[in-house]
Design an enzyme around this catalytic site. Structure first.
Site, mmCIF file in Angstrom:
data_model
loop_
_atom_site.group_PDB
_atom_site.id
_atom_site.type_symbol
_atom_site.label_atom_id
_atom_site.label_comp_id
_atom_site.label_asym_id
_atom_site.label_seq_id
_atom_site.Cartn_x
_atom_site.Cartn_y
_atom_site.Cartn_z
ATOM 1 N N ASP A 9 37.368 54.415 32.193
ATOM 2 C CA ASP A 9 36.232 53.580 32.619
ATOM 3 C C ASP A 9 34.999 53.557 31.685
ATOM 4 O OD1 ASP A 9 37.991 53.498 34.720
ATOM 5 O OD2 ASP A 9 36.561 54.121 36.258
ATOM 6 N N ASP A 51 37.473 50.055 35.947
ATOM 7 C CA ASP A 51 37.141 49.732 37.315
ATOM 8 C C ASP A 51 37.104 48.204 37.357
ATOM 9 O OD1 ASP A 51 36.680 51.261 39.567
ATOM 10 O OD2 ASP A 51 34.499 51.251 39.366
ATOM 11 N N HIS A 53 36.730 45.380 40.139
ATOM 12 C CA HIS A 53 36.556 45.071 41.561
ATOM 13 C C HIS A 53 36.406 43.579 41.841
ATOM 14 C CE1 HIS A 53 36.112 49.287 42.418
ATOM 15 N NE2 HIS A 53 35.036 49.417 41.672
ATOM 16 N N HIS A 70 29.155 46.848 41.031
ATOM 17 C CA HIS A 70 29.429 47.194 39.627
ATOM 18 C C HIS A 70 30.844 46.761 39.258
ATOM 19 C CE1 HIS A 70 31.097 50.538 41.968
ATOM 20 N NE2 HIS A 70 32.013 50.606 41.018
ATOM 21 N N LYS A 95 41.934 49.291 38.160
ATOM 22 C CA LYS A 95 41.957 49.845 39.526
ATOM 23 C C LYS A 95 40.758 49.334 40.319
ATOM 24 C CE LYS A 95 39.631 53.916 37.809
ATOM 25 N NZ LYS A 95 38.263 53.560 38.182
ATOM 26 N N CYS A 139 35.939 59.292 38.894
ATOM 27 C CA CYS A 139 37.243 58.775 38.463
ATOM 28 C C CYS A 139 37.989 59.729 37.537
ATOM 29 C CB CYS A 139 37.069 57.396 37.839
ATOM 30 S SG CYS A 139 36.529 56.199 39.086
HETATM 31 ZN ZN LIG Z 1 34.019 51.281 41.354
#
Ligand SMILES: [Zn+2]
Length: 197
Positions: A9, A51, A53, A70, A95, A139
């Site tokens: 990340d 990350d 989303h 974020h 993810k 993470c």
């Molecule tokens: Zn996140």
């Protein structure tokens, strides 16, 4: 069986001026680049997670979750930091796509083709991971603990991780927990020797 590097990340939103900036995160990028160069030189696989989303997810405060918005997929904040020198062969896994799950661990991540990270590692014959990135207490920790649970040998690159530290010692505690679970803490010089053997 092989060793591989896992970069967790290193995205704009977790770096300086990002939506969820982790203090001093930018300072580890040159160190991570040295690890990338080392693994590349030895033709060892490199994986980079992100990350990733949806705009609306229970992971975000606005929808009942713990975090400010974020790393919304396909936005600048979700891009890898431009100073991170990923190689063309780096396998990218994403993810946090499920809007009802937090998904801190890279073992909840998938390639663009939908292959689960664990399956990717098996396909590459990996048995040992060297893990760096952001954030130590979320993470990185979740990924390391899962990797140990799945039977991988795991090394945490302590000179190339940074913690959110909502409490000032969260990063330290996370490292403790990872070590107690079986992870080994290493820095660049030692890794260089291990990789060269
Ligand atoms: Zn996140």
């Amino acid at each position: 069986m092989k060793k591989a590097l896992l970069v967790v990340d290193v995205q704009n939103d977790f770096c300086s001026r990002g939506a969820l900036a982790v203090k001093e995160a930018d300072s580890i990028i040159p160190v991570i680049n040295k690890y990338i160069e080392l693994f590349e030189k030895k033709s060892l696989p490199i994986f980079a997670s992100r990350d990733w989303h949806p705009k609306e997810t229970t992971h975000f405060k606005d929808f009942g979750g713990p975090w400010p918005t974020h790393c919304v997929m396909d936005t600048f904040g979700a891009e890898f930091n431009c100073r991170l020198k990923l190689t063309s062969k780096t396998v990218i896994i994403s993810k946090g796509i499920d809007k009802e799950k937090d998904s801190y661990s890279d073992f909840q991540a998938f390639t663009g083709g939908g292959e689960a990270f664990l399956d990717v590692l098996k396909r590459f014959n990996i048995d040992e991971l060297f893990v760096c990135g952001i954030a130590t207490d979320y993470c990185v920790k979740a990924s390391v603990i899962d990797a140990l649970r799945y039977g991988f040998k795991v090394n945490v690159l302590v000179d190339a991780v940074k913690a959110v530290n909502l409490s000032s010692d969260d990063g330290e505690k996370a490292l403790d927990e990872m070590n107690k679970s079986g992870a080994v803490s290493l820095t660049f010089e030692r890794v260089g020797k291990i990789i060269s053997d």
